[in-house]
Design a protein around this motif. Structure first.
Motif, short mmCIF file in Angstrom:
data_model
loop_
_atom_site.label_atom_id
_atom_site.label_comp_id
_atom_site.label_asym_id
_atom_site.label_seq_id
_atom_site.Cartn_x
_atom_site.Cartn_y
_atom_site.Cartn_z
N THR A 158 -13.46 3.77 0.05
CA THR A 158 -13.13 2.82 -1.01
C THR A 158 -14.20 2.86 -2.09
O THR A 158 -13.88 2.90 -3.29
CB THR A 158 -12.98 1.40 -0.44
OG1 THR A 158 -11.92 1.41 0.53
CG2 THR A 158 -12.66 0.40 -1.53
N LEU A 159 -15.46 2.87 -1.70
CA LEU A 159 -16.55 2.99 -2.69
C LEU A 159 -16.48 4.32 -3.42
O LEU A 159 -16.74 4.40 -4.63
CB LEU A 159 -17.90 2.80 -2.01
CG LEU A 159 -18.20 1.39 -1.49
CD1 LEU A 159 -19.51 1.37 -0.73
CD2 LEU A 159 -18.22 0.39 -2.63
N GLY A 160 -16.14 5.37 -2.70
CA GLY A 160 -15.96 6.67 -3.34
C GLY A 160 -14.80 6.68 -4.32
O GLY A 160 -14.87 7.30 -5.38
N GLY A 161 -13.73 5.97 -3.99
CA GLY A 161 -12.59 5.86 -4.90
C GLY A 161 -12.94 5.10 -6.16
O GLY A 161 -12.49 5.45 -7.26
N ALA B 90 -9.83 2.49 -5.77
CA ALA B 90 -10.13 1.70 -4.57
C ALA B 90 -8.88 1.48 -3.74
O ALA B 90 -8.89 1.64 -2.51
CB ALA B 90 -10.75 0.37 -4.97
N ILE B 91 -7.78 1.12 -4.40
CA ILE B 91 -6.54 0.85 -3.67
C ILE B 91 -6.01 2.12 -3.01
O ILE B 91 -5.64 2.12 -1.84
CB ILE B 91 -5.49 0.24 -4.62
CG1 ILE B 91 -5.92 -1.16 -5.05
CG2 ILE B 91 -4.12 0.19 -3.96
CD1 ILE B 91 -5.10 -1.75 -6.17
N MET C 266 -4.88 5.36 1.74
CA MET C 266 -4.80 6.69 2.34
C MET C 266 -5.65 6.81 3.61
O MET C 266 -5.18 7.30 4.63
CB MET C 266 -5.24 7.76 1.33
CG MET C 266 -4.28 7.95 0.18
SD MET C 266 -2.63 8.43 0.71
CE MET C 266 -2.91 10.14 1.08
N ILE C 267 -6.88 6.35 3.55
CA ILE C 267 -7.75 6.47 4.72
C ILE C 267 -7.26 5.58 5.85
O ILE C 267 -7.23 5.99 7.01
CB ILE C 267 -9.21 6.15 4.36
CG1 ILE C 267 -9.77 7.24 3.45
CG2 ILE C 267 -10.08 5.99 5.58
CD1 ILE C 267 -9.85 8.61 4.10
N TRP C 268 -6.88 4.36 5.53
CA TRP C 268 -6.42 3.44 6.58
C TRP C 268 -5.19 3.99 7.27
O TRP C 268 -5.08 3.99 8.49
CB TRP C 268 -6.15 2.06 5.99
CG TRP C 268 -5.94 1.03 7.03
CD1 TRP C 268 -4.75 0.58 7.52
CD2 TRP C 268 -6.95 0.31 7.73
NE1 TRP C 268 -4.96 -0.37 8.48
CE2 TRP C 268 -6.30 -0.55 8.63
CE3 TRP C 268 -8.34 0.32 7.68
CZ2 TRP C 268 -7.01 -1.40 9.46
CZ3 TRP C 268 -9.02 -0.54 8.52
CH2 TRP C 268 -8.35 -1.38 9.40
#
Length: 161
Positions: free
Chosen positions: A101-104, A143-144, A149-151
């Motif tokens: 999320t921080l990377g996004g 972030a969204i 995607m990861i979740w």
């Protein structure tokens, strides 16, 4: 009729191994569609409630589009190299999701800077209202999209904890 007889008639040992699994597999187009639809619908509702036409248009363009683009790029990476990284597959789900999320957000800020910079070069005397929106829309979409995607990518993966 025992279990082995039914396994032979329906497809062998692989059928038995997959019969207990109820988790859906990671399908890229479905995840990208969810990454587009989720923020676009929420921002569109917010635009309707506040009667903000700019937000209604941004919901379908900069918010939803940036989210789908980031989700598509991240999904391609996850499909090709993401499962090979040990820390992504083995670490705590919340830590991996927060990291991405921080990377996004960082990628969204970089994309907003590049968009504003390139638009300033291409049309230096033509200010557009949507260029000011990208500073909020792109990081929020990043972030969204990365969170979704990861979740969802980690959901079908077996838990190691």
């Amino acid at each position: 009729m025992n279990r082995m007889e039914s396994a032979d008639k329906r497809g062998g040992a692989s059928y038995i191994a997959s019969a207990g699994s109820r988790a859906k597999s990671f399908v890229l187009w479905r995840e990208v569609a969810m990454a587009y639809i989720s923020p676009a619908v929420m921002a569109g509702i917010g635009g309707l409630v506040t009667a903000d036409k700019g937000l209604q248009i941004a919901a379908l363009t900069t918010i939803g589009g940036a989210s789908a683009l980031i989700a598509w790029m991240l999904g391609l990476w996850l499909r090709s190299a993401g499962g090979k990284n040990r820390w992504i597959a083995g670490a705590n789900r919340l830590i991996v999701t927060g990291t991405f999320t921080l990377g996004g957000i960082a990628f969204g800020l970089l994309a907003a800077w590049a968009t504003a910079y390139l638009f300033g070069i291409l049309r230096p005397f033509d200010p557009a209202a949507w260029v000011d929106r990208v500073w909020l829309d792109f990081p929020m979409s990043g972030a969204i999209a990365s969170t979704i995607m990861i979740w969802r990518w980690r959901s079908p993966q077996p838990e190691t904890n």
